[in-house]
Design a protein around this motif. Structure first.
Motif, PDB file in Angstrom:
ATOM      1  N   HIS A 141     -48.858  25.126 -74.990  1.00 22.47           N
ATOM      2  CA  HIS A 141     -50.190  25.191 -74.392  1.00 22.47           C
ATOM      3  C   HIS A 141     -50.552  26.641 -74.133  1.00 22.47           C
ATOM      4  O   HIS A 141     -49.722  27.439 -73.670  1.00 22.47           O
ATOM      5  N   PHE A 142     -51.783  27.023 -74.447  1.00 20.51           N
ATOM      6  CA  PHE A 142     -52.227  28.372 -74.154  1.00 20.51           C
ATOM      7  C   PHE A 142     -53.708  28.404 -73.826  1.00 20.51           C
ATOM      8  O   PHE A 142     -54.495  27.585 -74.300  1.00 20.51           O
ATOM      9  N   ILE A 143     -54.070  29.374 -72.949  1.00 20.41           N
ATOM     10  CA  ILE A 143     -55.439  29.557 -72.465  1.00 20.41           C
ATOM     11  C   ILE A 143     -55.818  30.995 -72.766  1.00 20.41           C
ATOM     12  O   ILE A 143     -55.251  31.915 -72.178  1.00 20.41           O
ATOM     13  N   CYS A 144     -56.773  31.217 -73.645  1.00 19.85           N
ATOM     14  CA  CYS A 144     -57.069  32.589 -74.035  1.00 19.85           C
ATOM     15  C   CYS A 144     -58.338  32.618 -74.882  1.00 19.85           C
ATOM     16  O   CYS A 144     -58.964  31.587 -75.133  1.00 19.85           O
ATOM     17  N   SER A 145     -58.687  33.812 -75.344  1.00 17.70           N
ATOM     18  CA  SER A 145     -59.819  33.965 -76.253  1.00 17.70           C
ATOM     19  C   SER A 145     -59.415  33.480 -77.644  1.00 17.70           C
ATOM     20  O   SER A 145     -58.224  33.385 -77.965  1.00 17.70           O
ATOM     21  N   PRO A 146     -60.382  33.179 -78.506  1.00 12.22           N
ATOM     22  CA  PRO A 146     -60.051  32.764 -79.877  1.00 12.22           C
ATOM     23  C   PRO A 146     -59.237  33.803 -80.645  1.00 12.22           C
ATOM     24  O   PRO A 146     -58.318  33.448 -81.390  1.00 12.22           O
TER      25      PRO A 146
END
Length: 348
Positions: A141-146
């Motif tokens: 799982h990751f949360i970031c910009s494209p």
């Protein structure tokens, strides 16, 4: 949707790992004129990765979930105790006495929420997992910009025989039309794309506020752009009180209702972290349903239901049954009981 790709086992294997950061949240409450209000809040455990990991932990034992926690010289003992209460084995600590723990300010002004980091960020990448207890998880799982999502997937592809289910959550402040080309570039490598409804509409330049019809349209537009290898990935748009809309090209779309409906709004105390925990619960659901993203969304919905019942993370307690079995309770209830109730409401 069919079974999502799994990693090749190499020793003890985690089902779920988040690359999100651990953050200590601080809070400021102002009225609409910018004056401090009487409401106050102490420091809380924060970070999207932390909430996602707890969302998975609600269903899975500590040794099957995990994330890196960067501890600075000022790491509070009460926060350490709270993390330990969820299972010491799930946290991989990196200590650095030369810096402070990552902190952020959540500033509420009327109905508006602002967020800013108070200390430098320490970003985590797949390379940080190498030769640790978190190496090669089944789901990442990751949360970031494209653009950073592309860099993360490039690091994943550097490792032979590791094809984790990738669960990508676009970071809110980069959900703008200018980021759509970068998102399109990385979509073929993403197993599950999950913005919330506002973020999806912003990325696609669709009018706000979202409706069920517009969420369905947004979901289809993302699928048409090609999510996952050969377009076989899934899109799950988290839509608050409307529920969640999950879709694949093979099986179409399906709404899953929110656990707490409009007539139970009093149960909703704070929605911070609910979307992150949703995706941790989704990963746990994929584990139990052998990759069925539709059924997995039920697990996700239950995980988020525990998060929104209070400020901060839910309380884990344990109860011994008559036969000696130890049962875990979250806010005094078992996740399974909520799952069964949700399934009775909406059978998939």
């Amino acid at each position: 949707m069919g079974e999502l790709p799994q990693a090749v086992p190499e020793g003890p294997l985690r089902s779920f790992v988040s690359l999100g950061m651990f953050i200590i949240d601080q809070f400021s409450y102002l009225d609409e004129n910018g004056h401090p209000t009487a409401k106050s809040s102490s420091e809380q455990i924060g970070g999207g990765g932390t909430y996602a990991t707890i969302g998975a932990r609600i269903w899975l034992p500590p040794h099957e979930v995990g994330m890196i926690v960067d501890r600075g010289h000022d790491f509070p003992s009460n926060i350490q105790s709270r993390l330990d209460s969820y299972g010491e084995g799930m946290w991989l600590y990196r200590d650095d006495a030369s810096r402070g723990t990552t902190r952020a300010l959540n500033e509420y002004r009327g109905d508006l929420r602002g967020f800013k980091y108070l200390t430098p960020r320490v970003r985590i990448t797949p390379r940080d997992l190498i030769d640790t207890t978190l190496d090669r998880p089944n789901m990442l799982h990751f949360i970031c910009s494209p653009s950073r999502a592309s860099a993360i997937m490039s690091e994943v592809h550097e490792r032979e025989s590791w094809t984790p289910t990738s669960i990508y959550e676009p970071i809110p402040d980069r959900c703008v039309p200018e980021e759509l080309p970068a998102l399109i570039k990385v979509l073929p490598f993403i197993s599950i794309l999950s913005p919330n409804a506002d973020e999806a509409h912003a990325l696609l330049s669709m009018p706000q506020p979202p409706t069920k019809a517009s969420v369905e349209e947004a979901c289809q537009r993302f699928l048409n752009l090609g999510v996952g290898p050969n377009g076989e990935g899934a899109v799950v748009i988290r839509s608050g009180a409307m529920g969640a809309y999950v879709a694949t090209r093979a099986k179409g779309g399906q709404w899953v209702p929110a656990y707490w409906g409009a007539h139970e709004a009093h149960r909703v105390v704070d929605v911070t972290g609910a979307g992150n925990a949703f995706l941790g619960g989704l990963a746990a659901g994929l584990h139990f349903t052998r990759g069925d993203v539709y059924k997995a969304t039920l697990y996700a919905t239950v995980s988020s239901s525990f998060i929104i019942e209070q400020e901060g993370l839910p309380i884990l307690s344990r109860r011994e049954e008559a036969n000696g079995t130890i049962v875990e309770l979250w806010n005094g209830e078992t996740p399974q009981s909520r799952l069964e109730l949700l399934m009775d409401t909406k059978v998939i």
